[in-house]
Design a protein around this motif. Structure first.
Motif, short mmCIF file in Angstrom:
data_model
loop_
_atom_site.label_atom_id
_atom_site.label_comp_id
_atom_site.label_asym_id
_atom_site.label_seq_id
_atom_site.Cartn_x
_atom_site.Cartn_y
_atom_site.Cartn_z
N UNK A 97 -1.43 2.73 4.51
CA UNK A 97 -1.10 1.33 4.25
C UNK A 97 -2.19 0.37 4.75
N UNK A 98 -2.84 0.63 5.88
CA UNK A 98 -3.96 -0.23 6.25
C UNK A 98 -5.08 -0.25 5.21
N UNK A 99 -5.30 0.87 4.54
CA UNK A 99 -6.31 0.90 3.48
C UNK A 99 -5.90 0.00 2.32
N UNK A 100 -4.61 0.03 1.99
CA UNK A 100 -4.12 -0.82 0.91
C UNK A 100 -4.24 -2.30 1.29
N UNK A 101 -3.87 -2.64 2.51
CA UNK A 101 -3.95 -4.03 2.94
C UNK A 101 -5.40 -4.51 3.01
N UNK A 102 -6.30 -3.64 3.42
CA UNK A 102 -7.72 -4.04 3.45
C UNK A 102 -8.22 -4.28 2.03
N UNK A 103 -7.80 -3.43 1.09
CA UNK A 103 -8.19 -3.65 -0.31
C UNK A 103 -7.67 -5.00 -0.81
N UNK A 104 -6.43 -5.33 -0.47
CA UNK A 104 -5.87 -6.61 -0.90
C UNK A 104 -6.73 -7.77 -0.38
N UNK A 105 -7.19 -7.65 0.87
CA UNK A 105 -8.05 -8.70 1.43
C UNK A 105 -9.39 -8.74 0.70
N UNK A 106 -9.97 -7.56 0.43
CA UNK A 106 -11.26 -7.52 -0.26
C UNK A 106 -11.15 -8.14 -1.65
N UNK A 107 -10.06 -7.88 -2.33
CA UNK A 107 -9.90 -8.45 -3.67
C UNK A 107 -9.70 -9.96 -3.59
N UNK A 108 -8.93 -10.40 -2.61
CA UNK A 108 -8.66 -11.82 -2.47
C UNK A 108 -9.92 -12.60 -2.10
N UNK A 109 -10.75 -12.02 -1.24
CA UNK A 109 -11.93 -12.72 -0.75
C UNK A 109 -13.21 -12.35 -1.49
N UNK A 110 -13.09 -11.41 -2.44
CA UNK A 110 -14.27 -10.95 -3.19
C UNK A 110 -15.38 -10.52 -2.24
N UNK A 111 -15.02 -9.71 -1.26
CA UNK A 111 -15.97 -9.29 -0.23
C UNK A 111 -15.75 -7.82 0.08
N UNK A 112 -16.85 -7.06 0.21
CA UNK A 112 -16.77 -5.66 0.57
C UNK A 112 -16.57 -5.55 2.08
N UNK A 113 -15.38 -5.14 2.48
CA UNK A 113 -15.04 -5.01 3.90
C UNK A 113 -14.82 -3.55 4.29
N UNK A 114 -15.36 -2.63 3.50
CA UNK A 114 -15.14 -1.20 3.76
C UNK A 114 -15.72 -0.76 5.11
#
Length: 348
Positions: A97-114
């Motif tokens: 679930x943390x991976x999913x939430x991080x993806x949601x943030x990356x999509x919202x902010x258009x930023x690679x946070x991997x």
């Protein structure tokens, strides 16, 4: 990173961990969280698969307090089995679930946070996978990777853990469940037929201790879920319409009841003929989860990274699928359980 970005990252990691803990309270909250995420980000195919498999985890948990297993298992075995199921369920959500939430943030902010994935305790195996997904949108490859990752994640922490190995996986009740076809993962859905109850598709889970087998189970389920567009939509329609309670009455209320219909001390009488109740016989008890299992407090997961061998990369491409089942196979399995119960009654 600039100092401001680092602080932002620390805050984000803390918030993701908090949200994960909130939704990791029990099987019902996890299952709902997966579905809500998928409906908002359907490109992450795996979230729908996780929702449906989590439903099955809940059904397996309530089976332990349902019509049949209390007649076959001791209270000690029931408690051990629940601990095993809950630990697997909790750990997979804790990691995924943390991976999913991080993806949601990356999509919202258009930023690679991997680069924050390791801070969330995610295996280095997943970092290039998520980076590739951000560029390619290849949901099938991401799903294969998550299937591999989550099964490896529970391998050392549960499957090879001495307690679960000795008390569950090598115990007679677990083997008996496999023989009696109780270990199944089912996807209910309604098609264009006039059938009064949902159809079922899925697999029987055998040889659970094999991580390769579990990965192939996941891949087979993914194929069942996404290869047929009409069935795929029908499964989504069912999942969004029917709230997950943990009771098998969610999908076949004609034969399962969420309230008790008989007493365990009364000798069991055959109830079913095929997938139908015999005339005058009570439904099979399948309780809602909150009625029979309280929330638990799980110990923290260790930070060991499972990824040490590149041989697992081949599982990203190769599909070694297993046989599937339908509602007729499921009904046959139910009849087999009843036959086993009657045999136990005769012996005792």
């Amino acid at each position: 990173m600039r100092r401001g970005t680092v602080i932002h990252g620390v805050d984000l990691v803390a918030e993701i961990r908090h949200q994960t803990a909130v939704h990791n309270r029990n099987n019902l909250t996890r299952t709902e969280a997966y579905l809500r995420f998928y409906l908002q980000y359907p490109e992450v195919n795996w979230a729908l698969l996780a929702h449906l498999v989590s439903r099955n985890g809940g059904w397996n948990m309530t089976d332990l307090r349902g019509e049949w297993l209390p007649r076959l298992m001791s209270e000690e075995d029931i408690q051990s089995f629940f601990a095993f199921l809950e630990r697997c369920n909790w750990l997979i959500f804790h990691d995924a679930y943390p991976q999913l939430l991080l993806y949601a943030t990356m999509k919202r902010e258009s930023e690679d946070l991997t680069s924050l994935l390791p801070d969330l305790g995610v295996s280095r195996f997943m970092v290039p996978i998520w980076r590739d997904f951000l560029q390619s949108g290849n949901g099938a490859r991401l799903s294969r990777a998550l299937i591999i990752n989550e099964q490896q994640y529970i391998e050392q922490r549960v499957v090879k853990h001495p307690f679960y190995r000795d008390q569950v996986l090598e115990s007679f009740p677990f083997l008996a469940q496999s023989i009696l076809s109780l270990n199944q993962i089912l996807f209910p859905y309604r098609d264009q037929s006039a059938a009064k109850r949902p159809r079922l598709t899925g697999v029987s889970v055998k040889n659970f201790p094999s991580v390769e087998r579990r990965i192939n189970v996941g891949k087979t389920l993914y194929k069942l879920l996404f290869d047929d567009p009409r069935r795929h939509q029908a499964i989504i329609d069912w999942a969004t319409r029917v709230t997950h309670t943990g009771s098998r009455a969610d999908y076949w209320p004609e034969i399962f009841s969420p309230i008790p219909t008989s007493r365990l001390e009364v000798p069991y009488q055959e109830r079913l003929k095929g997938a139908e109740l015999l005339p005058g016989r009570p439904k099979l008890y399948s309780p809602p989860l909150p009625r029979v299992w309280p929330d638990t407090v799980q110990p923290a997961a260790d930070g060991t990274d499972w990824y040490r061998d590149e041989k697992w990369l081949r599982f990203l491409e190769e599909d070694d699928l297993i046989p599937t089942i339908d509602e007729n196979d499921y009904a046959s399995g139910l009849n087999m359980v009843e036959a086993g119960l009657q045999m136990v009654a005769l012996i005792s």
